[in-house]
Design a protein around this motif. Structure first.
Motif, PDB file in Angstrom:
ATOM      1  N   ILE A 211      37.464  46.185  47.764  1.00 37.38           N
ATOM      2  CA  ILE A 211      36.142  45.738  48.184  1.00 37.38           C
ATOM      3  C   ILE A 211      36.339  44.610  49.191  1.00 37.38           C
ATOM      4  CG2 ILE A 211      33.898  44.876  47.433  1.00 37.38           C
ATOM      5  CD1 ILE A 211      34.634  47.558  46.209  1.00 37.38           C
ATOM      6  N   GLN A 212      35.768  44.771  50.359  1.00 38.49           N
ATOM      7  CA  GLN A 212      35.893  43.791  51.427  1.00 38.49           C
ATOM      8  C   GLN A 212      34.575  43.003  51.558  1.00 38.49           C
ATOM      9  OE1 GLN A 212      38.777  43.224  52.555  1.00 38.49           O
ATOM     10  NE2 GLN A 212      39.816  45.105  51.890  1.00 38.49           N
ATOM     11  N   PRO A 213      34.614  41.766  52.049  1.00 38.02           N
ATOM     12  CA  PRO A 213      35.735  41.097  52.717  1.00 38.02           C
ATOM     13  C   PRO A 213      36.637  40.303  51.782  1.00 38.02           C
ATOM     14  CG  PRO A 213      33.800  39.725  52.892  1.00 38.02           C
ATOM     15  CD  PRO A 213      33.375  40.946  52.128  1.00 38.02           C
ATOM     16  N   TYR A 214      36.606  40.576  50.469  1.00 36.16           N
ATOM     17  CA  TYR A 214      37.329  39.737  49.509  1.00 36.16           C
ATOM     18  C   TYR A 214      38.656  40.342  49.071  1.00 36.16           C
ATOM     19  CZ  TYR A 214      32.559  38.037  49.365  1.00 36.16           C
ATOM     20  OH  TYR A 214      31.328  37.580  49.724  1.00 36.16           O
ATOM     21  N   SER A 215      38.996  41.510  49.615  1.00 40.48           N
ATOM     22  CA  SER A 215      40.208  42.230  49.187  1.00 40.48           C
ATOM     23  C   SER A 215      40.247  42.317  47.665  1.00 40.48           C
ATOM     24  CB  SER A 215      41.477  41.527  49.717  1.00 40.48           C
ATOM     25  OG  SER A 215      41.477  41.526  51.125  1.00 40.48           O
ATOM     26  N   ALA A 216      39.097  42.651  47.081  1.00 41.13           N
ATOM     27  CA  ALA A 216      38.953  42.716  45.638  1.00 41.13           C
ATOM     28  C   ALA A 216      39.275  44.114  45.143  1.00 41.13           C
ATOM     29  CB  ALA A 216      37.535  42.336  45.245  1.00 41.13           C
ATOM     30  N   SER A 217      40.075  44.185  44.120  1.00 36.48           N
ATOM     31  CA  SER A 217      40.475  45.480  43.572  1.00 36.48           C
ATOM     32  C   SER A 217      39.622  45.842  42.372  1.00 36.48           C
ATOM     33  CB  SER A 217      41.951  45.440  43.156  1.00 36.48           C
ATOM     34  OG  SER A 217      42.771  45.215  44.288  1.00 36.48           O
ATOM     35  N   ILE A 218      39.291  47.135  42.255  1.00 31.72           N
ATOM     36  CA  ILE A 218      38.500  47.623  41.143  1.00 31.72           C
ATOM     37  C   ILE A 218      39.409  47.895  39.949  1.00 31.72           C
ATOM     38  CG2 ILE A 218      36.974  49.486  40.348  1.00 31.72           C
ATOM     39  CD1 ILE A 218      36.154  49.901  43.252  1.00 31.72           C
ATOM     40  N   ASP A 219      38.956  47.488  38.772  1.00 29.41           N
ATOM     41  CA  ASP A 219      39.693  47.751  37.538  1.00 29.41           C
ATOM     42  C   ASP A 219      39.357  49.176  37.087  1.00 29.41           C
ATOM     43  OD1 ASP A 219      40.943  47.819  35.107  1.00 29.41           O
ATOM     44  OD2 ASP A 219      40.008  45.983  34.310  1.00 29.41           O
ATOM     45  N   VAL A 220      40.061  50.152  37.665  1.00 27.36           N
ATOM     46  CA  VAL A 220      39.730  51.566  37.433  1.00 27.36           C
ATOM     47  C   VAL A 220      40.058  51.994  36.013  1.00 27.36           C
ATOM     48  CG1 VAL A 220      39.987  52.179  39.856  1.00 27.36           C
ATOM     49  CG2 VAL A 220      41.977  52.277  38.332  1.00 27.36           C
ATOM     50  N   SER A 221      40.822  51.219  35.281  1.00 29.16           N
ATOM     51  CA  SER A 221      41.158  51.587  33.905  1.00 29.16           C
ATOM     52  C   SER A 221      40.089  51.133  32.917  1.00 29.16           C
ATOM     53  CB  SER A 221      42.505  50.959  33.509  1.00 29.16           C
ATOM     54  OG  SER A 221      42.415  49.528  33.502  1.00 29.16           O
ATOM     55  N   PHE A 222      39.145  50.270  33.386  1.00 34.66           N
ATOM     56  CA  PHE A 222      38.120  49.755  32.484  1.00 34.66           C
ATOM     57  C   PHE A 222      37.057  50.832  32.252  1.00 34.66           C
ATOM     58  CE2 PHE A 222      34.281  47.167  31.527  1.00 34.66           C
ATOM     59  CZ  PHE A 222      34.766  46.539  30.392  1.00 34.66           C
ATOM     60  N   GLY A 223      36.913  51.232  30.987  1.00 37.02           N
ATOM     61  CA  GLY A 223      36.005  52.323  30.670  1.00 37.02           C
ATOM     62  C   GLY A 223      36.613  53.685  30.917  1.00 37.02           C
ATOM     63  N   ASP A 224      37.923  53.780  30.887  1.00 35.86           N
ATOM     64  CA  ASP A 224      38.609  55.057  31.056  1.00 35.86           C
ATOM     65  C   ASP A 224      39.703  55.151  29.989  1.00 35.86           C
ATOM     66  OD1 ASP A 224      39.430  57.487  32.151  1.00 35.86           O
ATOM     67  OD2 ASP A 224      40.904  56.492  33.459  1.00 35.86           O
ATOM     68  N   PRO A 225      39.702  56.145  29.132  1.00 37.77           N
ATOM     69  CA  PRO A 225      38.868  57.360  29.222  1.00 37.77           C
ATOM     70  C   PRO A 225      37.506  57.229  28.525  1.00 37.77           C
ATOM     71  CG  PRO A 225      40.428  57.596  27.441  1.00 37.77           C
ATOM     72  CD  PRO A 225      40.729  56.266  28.085  1.00 37.77           C
ATOM     73  N   THR A 226      37.294  56.131  27.774  1.00 41.82           N
ATOM     74  CA  THR A 226      36.038  55.992  27.020  1.00 41.82           C
ATOM     75  C   THR A 226      35.155  54.947  27.674  1.00 41.82           C
ATOM     76  OG1 THR A 226      37.213  56.523  24.964  1.00 41.82           O
ATOM     77  CG2 THR A 226      35.019  55.522  24.770  1.00 41.82           C
ATOM     78  N   PRO A 227      33.957  55.330  28.154  1.00 44.12           N
ATOM     79  CA  PRO A 227      33.045  54.337  28.745  1.00 44.12           C
ATOM     80  C   PRO A 227      32.756  53.209  27.750  1.00 44.12           C
ATOM     81  CG  PRO A 227      32.296  56.561  29.214  1.00 44.12           C
ATOM     82  CD  PRO A 227      33.411  56.696  28.228  1.00 44.12           C
ATOM     83  N   THR A 228      32.576  52.001  28.257  1.00 44.50           N
ATOM     84  CA  THR A 228      32.373  50.846  27.382  1.00 44.50           C
ATOM     85  C   THR A 228      31.416  49.847  28.013  1.00 44.50           C
ATOM     86  OG1 THR A 228      33.477  49.060  26.170  1.00 44.50           O
ATOM     87  CG2 THR A 228      34.342  49.598  28.346  1.00 44.50           C
ATOM     88  N   ASN A 229      30.752  49.068  27.151  1.00 44.98           N
ATOM     89  CA  ASN A 229      29.899  47.979  27.629  1.00 44.98           C
ATOM     90  C   ASN A 229      30.396  46.631  27.135  1.00 44.98           C
ATOM     91  OD1 ASN A 229      29.288  48.215  24.949  1.00 44.98           O
ATOM     92  ND2 ASN A 229      27.062  48.163  25.203  1.00 44.98           N
ATOM     93  N   LYS A 230      31.648  46.602  26.656  1.00 45.74           N
ATOM     94  CA  LYS A 230      32.205  45.359  26.120  1.00 45.74           C
ATOM     95  C   LYS A 230      33.530  45.059  26.789  1.00 45.74           C
ATOM     96  CE  LYS A 230      30.041  45.492  21.546  1.00 45.74           C
ATOM     97  NZ  LYS A 230      29.088  46.553  21.874  1.00 45.74           N
ATOM     98  N   VAL A 231      33.821  43.762  26.894  1.00 46.67           N
ATOM     99  CA  VAL A 231      35.093  43.310  27.431  1.00 46.67           C
ATOM    100  C   VAL A 231      35.605  42.172  26.561  1.00 46.67           C
ATOM    101  CG1 VAL A 231      34.020  41.649  29.022  1.00 46.67           C
ATOM    102  CG2 VAL A 231      36.309  42.531  29.510  1.00 46.67           C
ATOM    103  N   THR A 232      36.901  42.108  26.368  1.00 45.34           N
ATOM    104  CA  THR A 232      37.508  41.045  25.567  1.00 45.34           C
ATOM    105  C   THR A 232      38.080  39.984  26.490  1.00 45.34           C
ATOM    106  OG1 THR A 232      38.069  42.600  23.801  1.00 45.34           O
ATOM    107  CG2 THR A 232      39.234  40.488  23.824  1.00 45.34           C
ATOM    108  N   VAL A 233      37.626  38.747  26.294  1.00 48.22           N
ATOM    109  CA  VAL A 233      38.116  37.605  27.074  1.00 48.22           C
ATOM    110  C   VAL A 233      38.642  36.580  26.084  1.00 48.22           C
ATOM    111  CG1 VAL A 233      37.547  35.793  28.712  1.00 48.22           C
ATOM    112  CG2 VAL A 233      36.439  38.035  28.898  1.00 48.22           C
ATOM    113  N   GLY A 234      39.960  36.438  26.012  1.00 52.68           N
ATOM    114  CA  GLY A 234      40.539  35.554  25.006  1.00 52.68           C
ATOM    115  C   GLY A 234      40.245  36.097  23.618  1.00 52.68           C
TER     116      GLY A 234
END
Length: 519
Positions: A445-468
């Motif tokens: 994603i430009q202009p930030y050279s940001a990479s997509i976390d393509v593994s997030f929600g793969d293979p199972t879609p999710t609405n949660k993320v673990t932070v610490g």
């Protein structure tokens, strides 16, 4: 031919709107939107925006084109429920030594209110709210045709008795009728310096206080309709006694007092029922050969009696809607900005014709990133596998979850040489003016050279993320790093829009939104 829209039509429209909002088949939402009203730092202004917006926000445009733009740039919505909508009236505080109008059913261009000189009852100060948030209507202010001077109120009404009464012992001539008390919860949500909140569901409420006032005002139950006889002219040559109120109702009676044959007092002893007009039958009290006939005017309350139909009595042609936006959900970004507030009716679920009916919605697309620091309001792009370019504007970036939310509107696809404001042809229109979605890939994603976390929600879609040690609900469901809005942004009807200077948010900030609609 002359015609006009009546006060009752406005009151009816307000009532119909409240009923439509609270009807379970409908879903109304207050939404926030347009986080970049002045365009981007790159200098492009964009459709529906202005470089001077924060000094002078654009006046909203009411057409189909702008309706869709408001939807495209929306961010987040909260449902309007029965607890968040109220009818309101002008705030008239009771203040000592102040004059107040009395309720009359016959104010007009030829019979204006004595203080404000208004032809409309609802423009006059014929009701008050006291220091305890109790609301009263003025039945009598001590004036008459014999003595037209409106007295100054000395005694603050505080009683909750059902029958009209003087508020104290000063003899100021005022008689008040208690109507209702604003509830503590309504004070917290809806209180303002300009308006009084009127209870919802007056005709069907089971609240004991409402029921007692409403039933007391139902003259079909208690023959208690008329409360006041106004003495326009006391006449001469009359005897004291009891007189009936004639007209299209029945059961009304008046006690007449005289001094030297002049009627000085007319006290209602039975209010009767069914009156839309009345005339006091003074025939039995007339002495012979009258030359100065009295004029007594029965004051007719709305509907069946004072307190029965509160909305007509007080003229509730305005509605107040309340919504609170805070950090209680990840649906609403804490770091976003907004410059539009609107109301949308019946948006549908994403990729569906079913009306959305949840308590809130996110109307943003989202991308889970592994790197980059996007800036709210700025343009982002991704070169797709086809070689074409997907575009969007950043609405928020949560550095904790690394979720970027974005939206797109026509400002990304219109002619770039004139500020992206219209459909003028330009070079590369074939490549750059097709709306395309971002895709889950290694393309950054430009202009930030940001990479997509393509593994997030793969293979199972999710609405949660673990932070610490925390598990965070993201509010929307991700598949391979991408999430769609919860609503179909093209759906629903925008019924209200308000443009204002840009509001920037923080994690501890709360927005209490109050919208007033006048019918």
């Amino acid at each position: 031919m002359s015609a006009f829209v009546t006060d009752q039509f406005r009151i009816l429209n307000a009532n119909n709107f409240v009923e439509s909002v609270t009807n379970s088949t409908n879903s109304y939402y207050v939404f926030l939107g347009l986080p970049n009203p002045t365009g981007t730092s790159l200098g492009s202004v964009g459709f529906g925006r202005s470089v001077t917006w924060n000094l002078d926000p654009l006046v909203p445009t009411d057409n189909i084109s702008y309706q869709s733009h408001y939807k495209d740039t929306s961010i987040f919505g909260k449902k309007i429920t029965d607890s968040n909508i109220r009818r309101i009236i002008r705030k008239v505080d009771w203040t000592v030594n102040t004059q107040y109008e009395m309720y009359r059913h016959d104010y007009s261009v030829s019979n204006v209110t004595p203080l404000s000189k208004s032809p409309r009852l609802y423009d006059s100060n014929f009701y008050v709210i006291n220091s305890d948030y109790r609301v009263y209507i003025c039945i009598d202010n001590g004036s008459s045709g014999i003595n037209p001077t409106v007295q100054r109120s000395k005694d603050e009404p505080k009683f909750t008795d059902l029958e009209p009464s003087a508020a104290g012992t000063s003899g100021d001539g005022y008689v008040w009728k208690y109507l209702f008390t604003v509830s503590p919860s309504d004070i917290i949500k809806f209180d303002s310096t300009e308006y009084i909140v009127v209870p919802n569901n007056w005709q069907t409420s089971t609240d004991s206080q409402v029921v007692s006032v409403r039933e007391n005002g139902n003259s079909t139950l208690n023959q208690n309709q008329i409360k006041k006889i106004y003495i326009e002219n006391g006449g001469s040559g009359y005897n004291a006694g009891t007189a009936k109120i004639l007209g299209d109702g029945s059961g009304g009676e008046v006690s007449i007092q005289v001094l030297n044959g002049v009627i000085t007092s007319a006290t209602v002893t039975s209010g009767g029922s069914g009156y839309s007009y009345g005339i006091v039958d003074l025939g039995p009290l007339q002495k012979t050969s009258l030359s100065n006939y009295a004029k007594l005017i029965p004051i007719i309350p709305p509907s069946k009696g004072h307190g029965y139909d509160l909305y007509t009595e007080l003229g509730t042609d305005k509605v107040l809607i309340y919504a609170r936006f805070d950090d209680s959900t990840k649906d609403f970004p804490v770091d976003t900005k907004f410059s539009q507030i609107g109301i949308v009716k019946n948006p549908t679920y994403f990729d569906s014709d079913v009306i959305f009916d949840e308590n809130q919605f996110s109307s943003l697309y989202a991308i889970k990133l592994t790197s980059g620091t996007p800036i709210v309001g700025e343009k982002i792009t991704q070169t797709l596998a086809s070689g074409k370019i997907a575009k969007g504007y950043v609405a928020s970036y949560d550095s904790e979850t690394k979720v970027m939310k974005y939206f797109g509107d026509r400002s990304l696809y219109y002619n770039p040489t004139n500020g992206y404001i219209d459909q003028t042809d330009y070079n590369a229109v074939s490549l750059n003016s097709q709306v395309l979605n971002f895709e889950s890939s290694s393309n950054q994603i430009q202009p930030y050279s940001a990479s997509i976390d393509v593994s997030f929600g793969d293979p199972t879609p999710t609405n949660k993320v673990t932070v610490g040690n925390k598990v965070i609900d993201l509010g929307v469901t991700f598949t391979k790093g991408l999430a769609n809005p919860e609503i179909n942004k093209a759906s629903g009807d925008i019924i209200y829009i308000d443009n204002r200077s840009l509001v920037s948010r923080s994690s501890r900030q709360k927005e209490d939104i109050k919208i007033i609609l006048e019918f």
